[in-house]
Design a protein around this motif. Sequence first.
Motif, short mmCIF file in Angstrom:
data_model
loop_
_atom_site.label_atom_id
_atom_site.label_comp_id
_atom_site.label_asym_id
_atom_site.label_seq_id
_atom_site.Cartn_x
_atom_site.Cartn_y
_atom_site.Cartn_z
N GLU A 120 0.84 -1.20 0.00
CA GLU A 120 0.00 0.00 0.00
C GLU A 120 0.88 1.26 0.00
OE1 GLU A 120 -3.37 2.27 2.70
OE2 GLU A 120 -2.92 0.19 3.15
N GLU A 121 1.96 1.24 0.78
CA GLU A 121 2.86 2.38 0.80
C GLU A 121 3.46 2.63 -0.59
OE1 GLU A 121 6.90 3.90 3.10
OE2 GLU A 121 5.70 2.31 4.00
N GLN A 122 3.87 1.57 -1.26
CA GLN A 122 4.43 1.71 -2.61
C GLN A 122 3.39 2.26 -3.57
OE1 GLN A 122 3.84 -0.59 -5.49
NE2 GLN A 122 5.23 0.60 -6.75
N VAL A 150 18.98 12.92 4.95
CA VAL A 150 18.54 11.64 5.51
C VAL A 150 17.41 11.90 6.51
CG1 VAL A 150 19.24 9.51 6.68
CG2 VAL A 150 20.91 10.78 5.30
N ILE A 151 16.38 11.10 6.42
CA ILE A 151 15.24 11.21 7.33
C ILE A 151 15.08 9.89 8.06
CG2 ILE A 151 12.74 11.54 7.49
CD1 ILE A 151 13.02 13.12 4.78
N GLY A 152 15.01 9.96 9.38
CA GLY A 152 14.76 8.79 10.22
C GLY A 152 13.68 9.12 11.23
N MET A 153 13.16 8.12 11.87
CA MET A 153 12.07 8.29 12.82
C MET A 153 12.59 8.14 14.25
SD MET A 153 9.75 8.80 10.68
CE MET A 153 9.66 8.63 8.92
N GLN A 154 12.17 9.07 15.14
CA GLN A 154 12.62 9.04 16.53
C GLN A 154 11.92 7.96 17.35
OE1 GLN A 154 11.76 13.07 17.83
NE2 GLN A 154 13.94 13.56 17.74
N THR A 155 10.70 7.65 17.03
CA THR A 155 9.89 6.76 17.87
C THR A 155 9.25 5.66 17.03
OG1 THR A 155 7.89 8.09 17.54
CG2 THR A 155 9.31 8.70 19.40
N GLU A 156 8.38 4.92 17.67
CA GLU A 156 7.58 3.93 16.96
C GLU A 156 6.60 4.67 16.05
OE1 GLU A 156 4.39 0.37 17.98
OE2 GLU A 156 5.71 1.12 19.54
N VAL A 157 6.36 4.13 14.87
CA VAL A 157 5.46 4.74 13.89
C VAL A 157 4.43 3.70 13.49
CG1 VAL A 157 5.31 5.86 11.64
CG2 VAL A 157 7.35 6.18 13.05
N GLN A 158 3.17 4.05 13.62
CA GLN A 158 2.11 3.15 13.19
C GLN A 158 2.14 3.02 11.67
OE1 GLN A 158 0.20 1.35 15.34
NE2 GLN A 158 1.57 2.27 16.85
N ASP A 159 1.72 1.87 11.16
CA ASP A 159 1.75 1.61 9.73
C ASP A 159 1.00 2.67 8.93
OD1 ASP A 159 2.60 0.03 7.58
OD2 ASP A 159 0.78 -1.19 7.62
N SER A 160 -0.18 3.04 9.39
CA SER A 160 -0.97 4.05 8.66
C SER A 160 -0.26 5.40 8.65
CB SER A 160 -2.37 4.17 9.26
OG SER A 160 -2.29 4.55 10.62
N SER A 161 0.42 5.74 9.74
CA SER A 161 1.17 7.00 9.80
C SER A 161 2.37 6.96 8.87
CB SER A 161 1.62 7.29 11.23
OG SER A 161 0.51 7.46 12.07
N ILE A 199 2.61 5.30 6.09
CA ILE A 199 2.09 5.45 4.72
C ILE A 199 1.72 6.90 4.45
CG2 ILE A 199 0.19 4.81 3.18
CD1 ILE A 199 0.25 2.02 4.65
N SER A 200 1.06 7.54 5.41
CA SER A 200 0.69 8.96 5.24
C SER A 200 1.93 9.84 5.10
CB SER A 200 -0.14 9.44 6.43
OG SER A 200 -1.38 8.78 6.45
N PHE A 201 2.96 9.57 5.91
CA PHE A 201 4.19 10.36 5.83
C PHE A 201 4.84 10.19 4.46
CE2 PHE A 201 8.79 10.73 6.11
CZ PHE A 201 8.91 12.04 6.55
#
Length: 162
Positions: free
Chosen positions: A26-28, A131-142, A144-146
């Motif tokens: 879905e993300e792709q 470079v972009i990385g995530m600081q915390t846990e990210v929900q799957d829907s979030s 995809i939205s990002f």
Amino acid sequence: MSTAPKFKILMLAANPVNTTQLRLDEEQREIDNALRLSEYRNLFTLQAVFAVRIEDMRRAMLRFEPQIVHFSGHGQDGNIYLEDKNGNARAIASDALGDFFSIFPSVQCVLLNACFSEELAGAINLTVPYVIGMQTEVQDSSAISFATAFYDLTDTLELSAG
């Protein structure tokens, strides 16, 4: 008539069988849709490789020579997780990933759409400018939205594929 060089985006996706199921397909699809709707749609190509193992990642990088690498999958404790030959999670640490990207000068941007990937982003940023990385846990829907919003922004970029 010359054509403008294309920005090559390589999406690397891994969802090992012993991890929580993610909607990487879905993300792709949403990334592809965002690029197709962009004013600059003719300047981008998107290649996606799923169930990525370390050797798949290396081969895809050599084959496509991307300017943008988008990783989608799991991250934790300074690692991202690719697949081993049996489809199970194989941790790839920040120092190894930083060294890996240092041998691919075409890469100008890496997006790590994976939980707790900020440390990895820092290691990669030693050789890759953006470079972009995530600081915390990210929900799957979030996640995809990002990703969708990130590629929606292609209309606002000053583009130079070099």
